[in-house]
Motif scaffolding. Structure first.
Motif, PDB file in Angstrom:
ATOM      1  N   LEU A 176     -51.029   5.507-144.224  1.00  9.36           N
ATOM      2  CA  LEU A 176     -52.368   5.794-143.741  1.00  9.36           C
ATOM      3  C   LEU A 176     -52.370   7.015-142.830  1.00  9.36           C
ATOM      4  O   LEU A 176     -51.312   7.430-142.326  1.00  9.36           O
ATOM      5  N   PRO A 177     -53.545   7.604-142.587  1.00  9.98           N
ATOM      6  CA  PRO A 177     -53.632   8.705-141.616  1.00  9.98           C
ATOM      7  C   PRO A 177     -53.092   8.270-140.256  1.00  9.98           C
ATOM      8  O   PRO A 177     -53.191   7.102-139.877  1.00  9.98           O
ATOM      9  N   GLY A 178     -52.537   9.229-139.537  1.00  8.45           N
ATOM     10  CA  GLY A 178     -51.966   8.921-138.237  1.00  8.45           C
ATOM     11  C   GLY A 178     -50.541   8.426-138.323  1.00  8.45           C
ATOM     12  O   GLY A 178     -50.056   7.786-137.382  1.00  8.45           O
ATOM     13  N   ASP A 179     -49.870   8.685-139.455  1.00  8.85           N
ATOM     14  CA  ASP A 179     -48.463   8.295-139.641  1.00  8.85           C
ATOM     15  C   ASP A 179     -48.281   6.790-139.519  1.00  8.85           C
ATOM     16  O   ASP A 179     -47.324   6.297-138.908  1.00  8.85           O
ATOM     17  N   ARG A 180     -49.206   6.048-140.142  1.00  2.62           N
ATOM     18  CA  ARG A 180     -49.144   4.590-140.086  1.00  2.62           C
ATOM     19  C   ARG A 180     -48.801   4.009-141.458  1.00  2.62           C
ATOM     20  O   ARG A 180     -49.334   4.450-142.481  1.00  2.62           O
ATOM     21  N   VAL A 181     -47.932   3.024-141.443  1.00  2.00           N
ATOM     22  CA  VAL A 181     -47.575   2.312-142.667  1.00  2.00           C
ATOM     23  C   VAL A 181     -48.236   0.941-142.612  1.00  2.00           C
ATOM     24  O   VAL A 181     -48.012   0.162-141.675  1.00  2.00           O
ATOM     25  N   GLN A 182     -49.057   0.651-143.622  1.00  2.00           N
ATOM     26  CA  GLN A 182     -49.784  -0.617-143.660  1.00  2.00           C
ATOM     27  C   GLN A 182     -49.057  -1.616-144.559  1.00  2.00           C
ATOM     28  O   GLN A 182     -48.770  -1.321-145.714  1.00  2.00           O
ATOM     29  N   HIS A 207     -50.613  -8.549-145.202  1.00  2.00           N
ATOM     30  CA  HIS A 207     -51.661  -8.947-144.257  1.00  2.00           C
ATOM     31  C   HIS A 207     -52.187  -7.783-143.430  1.00  2.00           C
ATOM     32  O   HIS A 207     -52.910  -7.999-142.450  1.00  2.00           O
ATOM     33  N   GLY A 208     -51.812  -6.563-143.803  1.00  2.00           N
ATOM     34  CA  GLY A 208     -52.455  -5.397-143.209  1.00  2.00           C
ATOM     35  C   GLY A 208     -51.967  -4.960-141.855  1.00  2.00           C
ATOM     36  O   GLY A 208     -52.580  -4.065-141.250  1.00  2.00           O
ATOM     37  N   LEU A 209     -50.884  -5.532-141.311  1.00  2.00           N
ATOM     38  CA  LEU A 209     -50.342  -5.016-140.060  1.00  2.00           C
ATOM     39  C   LEU A 209     -49.940  -3.559-140.273  1.00  2.00           C
ATOM     40  O   LEU A 209     -49.516  -3.173-141.371  1.00  2.00           O
ATOM     41  N   GLU A 210     -50.087  -2.760-139.225  1.00  2.00           N
ATOM     42  CA  GLU A 210     -49.762  -1.340-139.334  1.00  2.00           C
ATOM     43  C   GLU A 210     -48.660  -0.968-138.346  1.00  2.00           C
ATOM     44  O   GLU A 210     -48.616  -1.473-137.218  1.00  2.00           O
ATOM     45  N   PHE A 211     -47.775  -0.068-138.808  1.00  2.00           N
ATOM     46  CA  PHE A 211     -46.609   0.326-138.017  1.00  2.00           C
ATOM     47  C   PHE A 211     -46.531   1.845-137.963  1.00  2.00           C
ATOM     48  O   PHE A 211     -46.756   2.539-138.955  1.00  2.00           O
ATOM     49  N   GLY A 212     -46.194   2.357-136.767  1.00  2.00           N
ATOM     50  CA  GLY A 212     -46.056   3.789-136.588  1.00  2.00           C
ATOM     51  C   GLY A 212     -44.659   4.270-136.944  1.00  2.00           C
ATOM     52  O   GLY A 212     -43.771   3.484-137.295  1.00  2.00           O
ATOM     53  N   ALA A 213     -44.444   5.575-136.821  1.00  2.00           N
ATOM     54  CA  ALA A 213     -43.164   6.171-137.186  1.00  2.00           C
ATOM     55  C   ALA A 213     -42.036   5.744-136.261  1.00  2.00           C
ATOM     56  O   ALA A 213     -40.857   5.874-136.613  1.00  2.00           O
ATOM     57  N   THR A 214     -42.367   5.223-135.093  1.00  2.00           N
ATOM     58  CA  THR A 214     -41.342   4.706-134.178  1.00  2.00           C
ATOM     59  C   THR A 214     -40.976   3.261-134.481  1.00  2.00           C
ATOM     60  O   THR A 214     -40.110   2.683-133.822  1.00  2.00           O
TER      61      THR A 214
END
Length: 378
Positions: free
Chosen positions: A80-86, A90-97
């Motif tokens: 997703l935009p903002g370097d997020r992996v969904q 269940h749609g939890l999102e995780f950043g590059a860290t």
């Protein structure tokens, strides 16, 4: 050079498993071209699932490919935009860290346990390198494959990839003992004259170098294509960089002439353990001191080198190494291999590998003791 020297004692001689993977080291995760923008690319490395992706600024990132909620592969989800992996489940999102940055459920609270591990990555020499350990990753420790950056395109073979069903150490053994080229790659990479080569083993720090010069020998097909020499003085000098990256300098000169007047290529071998019984194998070759003329001719030679090397690895090396692994696994008792003079290189690198593994074990034990003491004190 084939006389028996000794026999290894004890079952540890051929011990292989995940406990043989140094973690505080650089491994190749992907060729850079295998990671296009906007894609989630999974890869199992050292028995751990990892998902690679490019951030919006184009740099690479890697996090654990296992959602902390129900353990679904994040690589099946969306970038997703903002370097997020969904997460696809269940749609939890995780950043590059690796931090969980969105929980769409209930009051949207993000538990501390939701955060995932991320891995240091560096893009260099056309590879995405990854550091799987817990010590600080030093990019200066990445082996120098700079010849990929500075050579004309027609002198560099296409990036290669194989998955070999064997522990990575069996492949390192194969590469550091190039006497097998006479038998496994007869006519392509070796001839009867190269098996009698003198073997020299040197070590600089943790780098092990094995050299095999041959004087006035029939030129193997690969080098004959590059040089036109029917006979010559040949050499193969292969360097192992812990734990599993190698560079081979392979070449030929006219009989009696110095190496600098000859020609050949740098064979690049990059091994990344996938599991205890599978290895990611990436490879290429870069010609040096090219003496054949014409861009069209050199591009044709480039294609032939790539095809011949892939044939040698996929159709000749891999079947033997994989069968070797199966025979070892089938043995009901520990195996103690007989050693020959040609095993000097493999035995030297194993000593370095054993020391690095022991240092990691001792550091982990010290860290666990420190944690235990801290808990007692609290």
């Amino acid at each position: 050079m084939t006389a028996v020297i000794t026999q290894v004692k004890g079952p540890a001689a051929m011990k292989q498993g995940a406990d043989r993977f140094p973690r505080n080291a650089w491994y190749v995760g992907l060729w850079a071209h295998e990671l296009p923008e906007g894609k989630l690319v999974p890869q199992t490395i050292l028995c751990e699932p990892v998902v690679f992706f490019r951030k919006e600024d184009g740099t690479a990132a890697a996090i654990l490919d296992r959602c902390s909620h129900r353990f679904a592969p994040l690589s099946m989800g969306k970038l997703l935009p903002g370097d997020r992996v969904q997460c696809p489940y269940h749609g939890l999102e995780f950043g590059a860290t690796g931090a969980c940055v969105k929980n769409p459920h209930g009051n949207c609270t993000i538990p501390n346990a939701a955060h995932l591990r991320s891995f240091p990555v560096v893009e260099k020499h056309g590879f995405i390198w990854i550091w799987m350990g817990d010590r600080v990753a030093d990019p200066a420790a990445i082996p120098d494959y700079g010849c990929l950056d500075t050579s004309p395109e027609e002198h560099v073979t296409n990036p290669g990839y194989l998955k070999i069903a064997a522990h990575f150490e069996l492949i390192v053994d194969n590469l550091l003992d190039l006497s097998h080229t006479t038998y496994v790659h007869e006519g392509i990479l070796g001839t009867a004259g190269t098996v009698v080569a003198n073997i020299a083993v040197e070590q600089s720090g943790d780098v092990v170098v094995v050299s095999r010069p041959s004087k006035d020998a029939e030129t193997p097909g690969m080098l004959k294509m590059l040089s036109g020499f029917e006979r010559g003085d040949q050499w193969s000098t292969i360097s192992w960089y812990a734990p599993s990256n190698l560079i081979l300098e392979y070449g030929v000169s006219k009989v009696g002439e110095p190496k600098e007047k000859g020609t050949g290529y740098f064979a690049l071998h990059l091994l990344t353990p996938e599991t205890e019984r599978s290895t990611h194998y990436r490879y290429s070759a870069v010609r040096w001191n090219v003496i054949t003329e014409g861009k069209e001719s050199n591009e044709e030679i480039r294609e032939k080198i790539g095809k011949l090397r892939t044939f040698a690895f996929a159709e000749q090396d891999a079947p033997i190494i994989e069968a070797q692994q199966r025979r070892m696994d089938e043995s009901p008792t520990p195996l103690n291999p007989t050693l020959l003079a040609i095993d000097a290189g493999p035995m030297r690198y194993r000593r370095v590998l054993d020391r690095l593994l022991q240092q990691e074990r001792e550091a982990n034990e010290a860290s666990q003791e420190l944690v235990g003491d801290t808990r007692k004190a609290s």
